[in-house]
Design a protein around this motif. Structure first.
Motif, PDB file in Angstrom:
ATOM      1  N   LYS A 167       0.825  -1.213   0.000  1.00  0.00           N
ATOM      2  CA  LYS A 167       0.000   0.000   0.000  1.00  0.00           C
ATOM      3  C   LYS A 167       0.856   1.258   0.000  1.00  0.00           C
ATOM      4  O   LYS A 167       0.449   2.294  -0.537  1.00  0.00           O
ATOM      5  CB  LYS A 167      -0.947  -0.013   1.203  1.00  0.00           C
ATOM      6  CG  LYS A 167      -2.143  -0.930   1.016  1.00  0.00           C
ATOM      7  CD  LYS A 167      -3.167  -0.731   2.122  1.00  0.00           C
ATOM      8  CE  LYS A 167      -4.423  -1.550   1.835  1.00  0.00           C
ATOM      9  NZ  LYS A 167      -5.468  -1.354   2.869  1.00  0.00           N
ATOM     10  N   SER A 168       2.045   1.152   0.582  1.00  0.00           N
ATOM     11  CA  SER A 168       2.929   2.318   0.589  1.00  0.00           C
ATOM     12  C   SER A 168       3.433   2.669  -0.808  1.00  0.00           C
ATOM     13  O   SER A 168       3.911   3.782  -1.050  1.00  0.00           O
ATOM     14  CB  SER A 168       4.118   2.076   1.525  1.00  0.00           C
ATOM     15  OG  SER A 168       5.025   1.130   0.969  1.00  0.00           O
ATOM     16  N   LEU A 169       3.325   1.710  -1.753  1.00  0.00           N
ATOM     17  CA  LEU A 169       3.729   1.962  -3.133  1.00  0.00           C
ATOM     18  C   LEU A 169       2.588   2.495  -3.991  1.00  0.00           C
ATOM     19  O   LEU A 169       2.811   2.914  -5.129  1.00  0.00           O
ATOM     20  CB  LEU A 169       4.262   0.668  -3.773  1.00  0.00           C
ATOM     21  CG  LEU A 169       5.515   0.057  -3.176  1.00  0.00           C
ATOM     22  CD1 LEU A 169       5.866  -1.225  -3.920  1.00  0.00           C
ATOM     23  CD2 LEU A 169       6.678   1.043  -3.234  1.00  0.00           C
ATOM     24  N   SER A 170       1.365   2.458  -3.455  1.00  0.00           N
ATOM     25  CA  SER A 170       0.216   2.885  -4.243  1.00  0.00           C
ATOM     26  C   SER A 170       0.319   4.349  -4.639  1.00  0.00           C
ATOM     27  O   SER A 170       0.560   5.219  -3.797  1.00  0.00           O
ATOM     28  CB  SER A 170      -1.070   2.664  -3.437  1.00  0.00           C
ATOM     29  OG  SER A 170      -2.199   3.072  -4.171  1.00  0.00           O
ATOM     30  N   ARG A 171       0.176   4.608  -5.933  1.00  0.00           N
ATOM     31  CA  ARG A 171       0.181   5.959  -6.510  1.00  0.00           C
ATOM     32  C   ARG A 171       1.500   6.694  -6.283  1.00  0.00           C
ATOM     33  O   ARG A 171       1.538   7.921  -6.291  1.00  0.00           O
ATOM     34  CB  ARG A 171      -1.001   6.774  -5.963  1.00  0.00           C
ATOM     35  CG  ARG A 171      -2.359   6.175  -6.334  1.00  0.00           C
ATOM     36  CD  ARG A 171      -3.526   6.929  -5.696  1.00  0.00           C
ATOM     37  NE  ARG A 171      -4.796   6.407  -6.180  1.00  0.00           N
ATOM     38  CZ  ARG A 171      -5.432   5.346  -5.663  1.00  0.00           C
ATOM     39  NH1 ARG A 171      -4.875   4.701  -4.630  1.00  0.00           N
ATOM     40  NH2 ARG A 171      -6.579   4.929  -6.152  1.00  0.00           N
ATOM     41  N   LYS A 172       2.577   5.940  -6.088  1.00  0.00           N
ATOM     42  CA  LYS A 172       3.895   6.555  -5.934  1.00  0.00           C
ATOM     43  C   LYS A 172       4.648   6.648  -7.257  1.00  0.00           C
ATOM     44  O   LYS A 172       5.652   7.347  -7.360  1.00  0.00           O
ATOM     45  CB  LYS A 172       4.742   5.744  -4.934  1.00  0.00           C
ATOM     46  CG  LYS A 172       4.242   5.838  -3.508  1.00  0.00           C
ATOM     47  CD  LYS A 172       4.373   7.249  -2.972  1.00  0.00           C
ATOM     48  CE  LYS A 172       3.923   7.351  -1.517  1.00  0.00           C
ATOM     49  NZ  LYS A 172       4.784   6.573  -0.609  1.00  0.00           N
ATOM     50  N   PRO A 202      -0.484  13.121 -15.305  1.00  0.00           N
ATOM     51  CA  PRO A 202       0.076  11.814 -14.943  1.00  0.00           C
ATOM     52  C   PRO A 202      -1.029  10.807 -14.653  1.00  0.00           C
ATOM     53  O   PRO A 202      -2.101  11.159 -14.158  1.00  0.00           O
ATOM     54  CB  PRO A 202       0.886  12.106 -13.672  1.00  0.00           C
ATOM     55  CG  PRO A 202       1.025  13.593 -13.611  1.00  0.00           C
ATOM     56  CD  PRO A 202      -0.159  14.154 -14.304  1.00  0.00           C
ATOM     57  N   VAL A 203      -0.763   9.560 -14.958  1.00  0.00           N
ATOM     58  CA  VAL A 203      -1.665   8.467 -14.613  1.00  0.00           C
ATOM     59  C   VAL A 203      -0.903   7.551 -13.655  1.00  0.00           C
ATOM     60  O   VAL A 203       0.175   7.048 -13.989  1.00  0.00           O
ATOM     61  CB  VAL A 203      -2.132   7.693 -15.863  1.00  0.00           C
ATOM     62  CG1 VAL A 203      -2.927   6.458 -15.456  1.00  0.00           C
ATOM     63  CG2 VAL A 203      -2.964   8.599 -16.758  1.00  0.00           C
ATOM     64  N   TYR A 204      -1.456   7.343 -12.469  1.00  0.00           N
ATOM     65  CA  TYR A 204      -0.736   6.660 -11.394  1.00  0.00           C
ATOM     66  C   TYR A 204      -1.037   5.161 -11.375  1.00  0.00           C
ATOM     67  O   TYR A 204      -2.125   4.720 -11.740  1.00  0.00           O
ATOM     68  CB  TYR A 204      -1.103   7.289 -10.046  1.00  0.00           C
ATOM     69  CG  TYR A 204      -0.639   8.718  -9.938  1.00  0.00           C
ATOM     70  CD1 TYR A 204       0.681   9.015  -9.612  1.00  0.00           C
ATOM     71  CD2 TYR A 204      -1.513   9.765 -10.205  1.00  0.00           C
ATOM     72  CE1 TYR A 204       1.120  10.331  -9.551  1.00  0.00           C
ATOM     73  CE2 TYR A 204      -1.087  11.084 -10.148  1.00  0.00           C
ATOM     74  CZ  TYR A 204       0.232  11.358  -9.820  1.00  0.00           C
ATOM     75  OH  TYR A 204       0.670  12.657  -9.777  1.00  0.00           O
ATOM     76  N   ILE A 205      -0.049   4.419 -10.946  1.00  0.00           N
ATOM     77  CA  ILE A 205      -0.218   2.982 -10.731  1.00  0.00           C
ATOM     78  C   ILE A 205      -0.662   2.811  -9.290  1.00  0.00           C
ATOM     79  O   ILE A 205       0.123   2.956  -8.349  1.00  0.00           O
ATOM     80  CB  ILE A 205       1.089   2.232 -11.036  1.00  0.00           C
ATOM     81  CG1 ILE A 205       1.424   2.417 -12.522  1.00  0.00           C
ATOM     82  CG2 ILE A 205       0.955   0.749 -10.690  1.00  0.00           C
ATOM     83  CD1 ILE A 205       2.805   1.994 -12.910  1.00  0.00           C
ATOM     84  N   ALA A 206      -1.957   2.544  -9.130  1.00  0.00           N
ATOM     85  CA  ALA A 206      -2.567   2.536  -7.801  1.00  0.00           C
ATOM     86  C   ALA A 206      -2.473   1.180  -7.125  1.00  0.00           C
ATOM     87  O   ALA A 206      -2.451   1.094  -5.893  1.00  0.00           O
ATOM     88  CB  ALA A 206      -4.035   2.960  -7.902  1.00  0.00           C
ATOM     89  N   GLY A 207      -2.454   0.118  -7.907  1.00  0.00           N
ATOM     90  CA  GLY A 207      -2.394  -1.216  -7.325  1.00  0.00           C
ATOM     91  C   GLY A 207      -1.968  -2.238  -8.353  1.00  0.00           C
ATOM     92  O   GLY A 207      -2.097  -2.003  -9.556  1.00  0.00           O
ATOM     93  N   PHE A 208      -1.454  -3.347  -7.878  1.00  0.00           N
ATOM     94  CA  PHE A 208      -1.081  -4.418  -8.803  1.00  0.00           C
ATOM     95  C   PHE A 208      -1.055  -5.745  -8.056  1.00  0.00           C
ATOM     96  O   PHE A 208      -0.958  -5.799  -6.827  1.00  0.00           O
ATOM     97  CB  PHE A 208       0.270  -4.162  -9.471  1.00  0.00           C
ATOM     98  CG  PHE A 208       1.400  -3.815  -8.543  1.00  0.00           C
ATOM     99  CD1 PHE A 208       2.015  -4.781  -7.754  1.00  0.00           C
ATOM    100  CD2 PHE A 208       1.863  -2.504  -8.463  1.00  0.00           C
ATOM    101  CE1 PHE A 208       3.066  -4.458  -6.912  1.00  0.00           C
ATOM    102  CE2 PHE A 208       2.912  -2.161  -7.608  1.00  0.00           C
ATOM    103  CZ  PHE A 208       3.518  -3.153  -6.834  1.00  0.00           C
ATOM    104  N   GLY A 209      -1.165  -6.806  -8.819  1.00  0.00           N
ATOM    105  CA  GLY A 209      -1.087  -8.140  -8.254  1.00  0.00           C
ATOM    106  C   GLY A 209      -0.541  -9.104  -9.291  1.00  0.00           C
ATOM    107  O   GLY A 209      -0.732  -8.909 -10.494  1.00  0.00           O
ATOM    108  N   GLU A 210       0.132 -10.128  -8.815  1.00  0.00           N
ATOM    109  CA  GLU A 210       0.731 -11.132  -9.699  1.00  0.00           C
ATOM    110  C   GLU A 210       0.715 -12.463  -8.954  1.00  0.00           C
ATOM    111  O   GLU A 210       0.943 -12.504  -7.745  1.00  0.00           O
ATOM    112  CB  GLU A 210       2.161 -10.724 -10.042  1.00  0.00           C
ATOM    113  CG  GLU A 210       2.915 -11.686 -10.926  1.00  0.00           C
ATOM    114  CD  GLU A 210       4.365 -11.265 -11.127  1.00  0.00           C
ATOM    115  OE1 GLU A 210       5.205 -12.150 -11.336  1.00  0.00           O
ATOM    116  OE2 GLU A 210       4.670 -10.046 -11.066  1.00  0.00           O
ATOM    117  N   PHE A 211       0.403 -13.526  -9.695  1.00  0.00           N
ATOM    118  CA  PHE A 211       0.405 -14.831  -9.043  1.00  0.00           C
ATOM    119  C   PHE A 211       0.619 -15.942 -10.061  1.00  0.00           C
ATOM    120  O   PHE A 211       0.087 -15.885 -11.170  1.00  0.00           O
ATOM    121  CB  PHE A 211      -0.917 -15.092  -8.311  1.00  0.00           C
ATOM    122  CG  PHE A 211      -0.935 -16.412  -7.594  1.00  0.00           C
ATOM    123  CD1 PHE A 211      -0.331 -16.550  -6.361  1.00  0.00           C
ATOM    124  CD2 PHE A 211      -1.516 -17.525  -8.172  1.00  0.00           C
ATOM    125  CE1 PHE A 211      -0.310 -17.771  -5.703  1.00  0.00           C
ATOM    126  CE2 PHE A 211      -1.511 -18.750  -7.532  1.00  0.00           C
ATOM    127  CZ  PHE A 211      -0.903 -18.876  -6.286  1.00  0.00           C
TER     128      PHE A 211
END
Length: 380
Positions: free
Chosen positions: A5-10, A233-242
């Motif tokens: 979550k600390s990486l969200s929109r950074k 700017p368009v932010y990367i708010a979340g991601f997931g990989e599995f």
């Protein structure tokens, strides 16, 4: 999750560029990559000497690409050429930027396979039983695997042929709204869809992706630098990989990739602090039409077996509740291993898409069914 979550929109995408799509025998992949990079550079307002990270996907020589671009970088990546890498590389670029490995990264995908007649299946593509035990039995291309997987899905859930056709018809309609799409001027009716030949039954030609040349470039930087960009700017708010390379593998798994996609989506939604109702559009990897059903269910937009009914009534068309692939996707815009889907997310959230623009779009989701499964939430 707190660290994620600390990486969200950074990290933000500040530039997006694409080459023309089609067949260009006078240009190789590197030249197409240069076209996309220059377009992204102009789009971003970033100067060339500010870019100190480079990711090159599919094009054969990262050294040659870097030389042609005139870059001096301290972060470089040259991933394997398979399709699932676009989401993975965006996620890794976020990590690299936040770790201080680079300040500004250009991610480039470039392919000249259309004009070079690259083979994506068939006898000449076979790897042999030591590399893939299924290939001696005729599984020499992804289309054979998806056809068998979709036949199994239809057996369980009673899917009708016209429900699958709705995906190809929708994406062709979207391509007709997109001047850059290869199929922009080629309309398709349901009768046209039925008239197309089988590739591997039950998949017809228009259920399968295009094969073409083209390139895409995204330029990413940290939030503190994004304010100086030329455009919003368009932010990367979340991601997931599995991926566990067992039952969740889309090409083999008995659950149609459901569990793996579900895990990736859960991480992305929690990281971005969004729910399904917040998603304004979905750009879903569509090398074959049935993957749209599998992704809608795995991402949680509907329950397993419900996707064919979920998409009815124009729900996934521009103007519907959940527009999917407004650019036309791999089936009708171009096939560049998911990278055009990222570009569409960015352009939609900037409001740059003309006739196919999704009204008031603020949150877009990218999805890839694997392997590995990955999903990214973009926001303004």
């Amino acid at each position: 999750m707190d660290r994620l979550k600390s990486l969200s929109r950074k990290v933000a995408v500040v530039g997006v560029g694409t080459s023309a799509y089609g067949k260009f025998p006078d240009k190789d992949a590197t030249a197409l990559g240069v076209d996309a990079f220059l377009a992204a550079l102009d789009d971003s307002g970033v100067s060339r000497d500010q870019i100190d990270g480079l990711v090159v996907h599919r094009a054969p020589h990262i050294q040659r690409m870097s030389e042609m671009l005139g870059l001096r970088t301290r972060y470089m990546s040259h991933p394997a050429g398979w399709g699932a890498q676009s989401g993975v590389e965006v996620i890794q670029a976020v990590a690299a930027l936040e770790a201080g490995l680079a300040n500004c990264i250009a991610l480039i995908y470039a392919d000249d396979g259309g004009s070079r007649n690259h083979v994506y299946g068939g006898p000449s593509f076979r790897k042999g039983p030591m590399q893939d035990p299924f290939e001696p039995w005729g599984y020499t291309a992804a289309v054979t695997r998806l056809a068998m997987l979709y036949r199994r899905y239809s057996h369980f859930y009673g899917t009708k042929p016209e429900q699958l056709a709705e995906i190809a018809l929708t994406f062709r309609h979207h391509a007709n709204l997109n001047p850059a799409a290869i199929m922009h001027s080629k309309t398709m009716t349901l009768d046209d869809y039925w008239a197309a030949p089988w590739i591997v039954e039950p998949l017809r030609r228009n259920d399968c992706c295009l094969v073409n040349d083209g390139a895409v470039c995204l330029i990413l930087t940290r939030k503190d630098r994004a304010a100086d960009a030329k455009k919003k700017p368009v932010y990367i708010a979340g991601f997931g990989e599995f991926e566990d390379f067992e039952e969740h593998d889309l090409l083999w798994g008995p659950d149609f990739g459901f569990s793996g996609t579900q895990r990736a989506a859960k991480q992305a939604y929690e990281m971005a602090d969004v729910s399904h109702g917040d998603i304004d559009l979905l750009c879903a990897y569509d090398h074959f039409a049935p993957t749209i059903f599998f992704q809608l269910e795995g991402l949680g937009f509907c329950k397993q077996g419900e996707a064919p009914d979920f998409i009815a009534g124009g729900r996934i068309r521009v103007g519907g509740d959940l527009p999917i692939n407004p650019h036309g996707g791999h089936l009708s815009e171009s096939y560049l291993l998911g990278w055009t889907h990222h570009a569409e997310c960015i352009r939609q959230l900037r409001g740059e898409c003309g006739a196919r623009q999704v009204k008031d779009a603020e949150i877009a989701q990218y999805s890839n069914p694997g392997v590995p499964m990955s999903t990214i939430i973009y926001s303004v």
